[in-house]
Design an enzyme around this catalytic site. Structure first.
Site, PDB file in Angstrom:
ATOM      1  N   SER A  65      -6.998   6.192  -0.337  1.00 45.26           N
ATOM      2  CA  SER A  65      -6.560   4.973   0.369  1.00 45.26           C
ATOM      3  C   SER A  65      -5.838   5.233   1.687  1.00 45.26           C
ATOM      4  CB  SER A  65      -5.667   4.132  -0.538  1.00 45.26           C
ATOM      5  OG  SER A  65      -6.452   3.427  -1.480  1.00 45.26           O
ATOM      6  N   LYS A  68      -7.012   3.447   4.690  1.00 51.60           N
ATOM      7  CA  LYS A  68      -6.539   2.133   5.138  1.00 51.60           C
ATOM      8  C   LYS A  68      -5.626   2.212   6.360  1.00 51.60           C
ATOM      9  CE  LYS A  68      -6.896  -0.080   0.580  1.00 51.60           C
ATOM     10  NZ  LYS A  68      -7.039   1.034  -0.380  1.00 51.60           N
ATOM     11  N   SER A 125      -1.748  -1.451  -1.407  1.00 51.97           N
ATOM     12  CA  SER A 125      -3.001  -0.727  -1.191  1.00 51.97           C
ATOM     13  C   SER A 125      -4.184  -1.472  -1.801  1.00 51.97           C
ATOM     14  CB  SER A 125      -2.913   0.685  -1.778  1.00 51.97           C
ATOM     15  OG  SER A 125      -3.954   1.499  -1.293  1.00 51.97           O
ATOM     16  N   LYS A 228       1.179   5.409   4.135  1.00 51.97           N
ATOM     17  CA  LYS A 228       0.106   5.045   3.207  1.00 51.97           C
ATOM     18  C   LYS A 228      -0.117   6.137   2.168  1.00 51.97           C
ATOM     19  CE  LYS A 228      -2.558   2.095   1.665  1.00 51.97           C
ATOM     20  NZ  LYS A 228      -2.087   2.649   0.385  1.00 51.97           N
TER      21      LYS A 228
END
Length: 441
Positions: A65, A68, A125, A228
């Protein structure tokens, strides 16, 4: 055309006067490097992008993730460009609602604002929220992924290829720790994003859906600003963390950590090591640079300027040891261009160059030509002739018996002194004291 250089070296004990537009190399801290267990890692300073530590930083790996980060970057750019607004309602498609993994359980045709979906993406997320945003910005996730790859190429991310906007495991979806640090730095150029990435807990749907940040450092690490997390079977545990202390921002990336403790432990180790060993030295320009002599120009001098960045990263042990060498041409030959480079400032510690940046001209200077010289001479003559004469030398036309004729004869005689003689020889000096040979040499 340069006719020579002059150089000046000086050291600064307490304050920094110049820094780099580009870094000549990384700063190396004394002592042991941090011990990292993750498969790949990097630590960079946020404002300069300078690498402070790296381990296997260019290996192409699944990022989970952390993908992202690029998704949020393109959303922030769309917001800044006015293509979308935070209050815009977004309708979830069947495809967005079908995303697995981390999610906020969007229902098909359910509406949420860009603000709410961005919060869900940054904090929880949420894959379904990320896809809904991608479709709203670009029409389809596929078109959005094309934009992601174009942005990666523009940023020089050489070991990156995106296949989706979520980071779910998929063949051919990869990036590197170094490339992640690059796109993280670009995302942090949009300061509003930290209003989302620093949220620890929040909610959606009027409190029905609770959001808890997947990045534990937001709660536990002083100065944390994001950024993140990521976790899949293929990628392992990953984290791109950012933090600011004492005016210095750091970005750490760890990929392929075997477990959550290593994921967060390695990130904390990198940040602690960075803040403990390095510092930002603020850049403060000295007095204005002296003007530069111009040869054969319509002006004899041209002003100079230099625009260094705000700061330079140095090892804490080197505080007060920066030295600077300024090299500037002794003169420049016209024509001179605006913003023409005529020198350079080099920042160094001992014999190691840290960085450099150019010294440029503030304006252009045209070359003196015969026509320009003649025009300047004509203006000088006109200015001389327009000066008001004393009252006792003025001619009186009120009476036919005035002495105008002798006066005119005298003026004619004086004017003749500037003309050629019968042999065609030029006079020894030009009117108004203008030396044409000096002007057009």
């Amino acid at each position: 055309m340069r006719s020579g250089f002059r150089a000046l070296s000086f050291a600064v004990a307490a304050s920094v006067f110049f820094s780099a537009a580009g870094m000549a190399g990384g700063v190396k801290a004394e002592g042991a490097d941090p011990v990292i267990r993750s498969k790949s890692a990097i630590l960079v300073e946020q404002s300069t992008g300078q690498t402070l530590f790296e381990s296997n930083a260019d290996e192409a790996l699944a990022p989970a993730s952390i993908t992202k980060v690029m998704t949020m970057l393109l959303v922030m750019e769309a917001l800044d460009e006015g293509r979308i607004r935070l209050e815009d309602p977004v309708t979830a498609s069947d495809y967005a609602s079908s995303m697995g993994g981390s999610q906020i359980w969007l229902e098909p045709n359910e509406q949420m604002t860009v603000h709410e979906l961005l919060k869900a993406t940054a904090v929880a997320s949420a894959n379904d929220a990320a896809v809904a945003l991608a479709e709203y910005v670009s029409g389809t996730e596929s078109a959005f992924v094309d934009a992601m790859n174009k942005k990666a190429e523009a940023l020089g991310m050489r070991n990156t290829r995106f296949v989706n906007c979520t980071g779910l495991d998929e063949e051919g979806h990869y990036t590197s720790a170094r490339d992640i640090a690059v796109m993280a730095g670009e995302l942090l150029r949009h300061p509003k994003i930290t209003e989302y990435t620093t949220i620890w807990m929040d909610h959606l749907r009027g409190g029905e859906t609770e959001l808890v940040n997947t990045n534990k450092l937001i709660y536990h690490y002083q100065g944390a600003t994001g950024l993140k997390t990521g976790s899949t079977d293929n990628a392992g545990k990953c984290l791109c963390a950012s933090a600011v202390r004492a005016g210095m921002g750091l970005i750490s990336v760890v990929l392929g950590a075997p477990d959550s403790d290593t994921q967060f432990g390695d990130s904390r180790t990198l940040l602690d090591w960075g803040f403990g060993n390095f510092m930002n030295a603020k850049i403060e320009l000295p007095d204005a640079l002296p003007p530069l002599k111009v040869e054969h120009g319509v002006s004899e001098k041209v002003s100079l300027y230099a625009v260094p960045p705000e700061s330079v990263v140095i090892d804490r042990k080197d505080e007060g040891r920066l030295a600077y060498e300024v090299t500037v041409s002794e003169s420049v030959s016209a024509p001179v261009e605006n913003n023409q480079t005529v020198g350079r400032v080099v920042v160094h510690i001992d014999s190691k160059e840290l960085c450099s940046f150019p010294i440029k001209t503030k304006n252009g200077v045209a070359r003196m030509t015969f026509l320009r010289a003649a025009g300047r001479l004509g203006r000088s003559l006109f200015s001389m002739g327009s000066v008001e004469r004393p009252a006792d030398e003025r001619m009186d036309f009120s009476s036919p018996s005035s002495s105008a004729a002798p006066a005119a004869s005298e003026e004619s005689s004086q004017a003749g002194e500037g003309e050629e003689d019968s042999a065609g020889n030029e006079p020894s000096s030009s009117p108004a004291g203008v030396d044409i040979s000096r002007i057009i040499r």
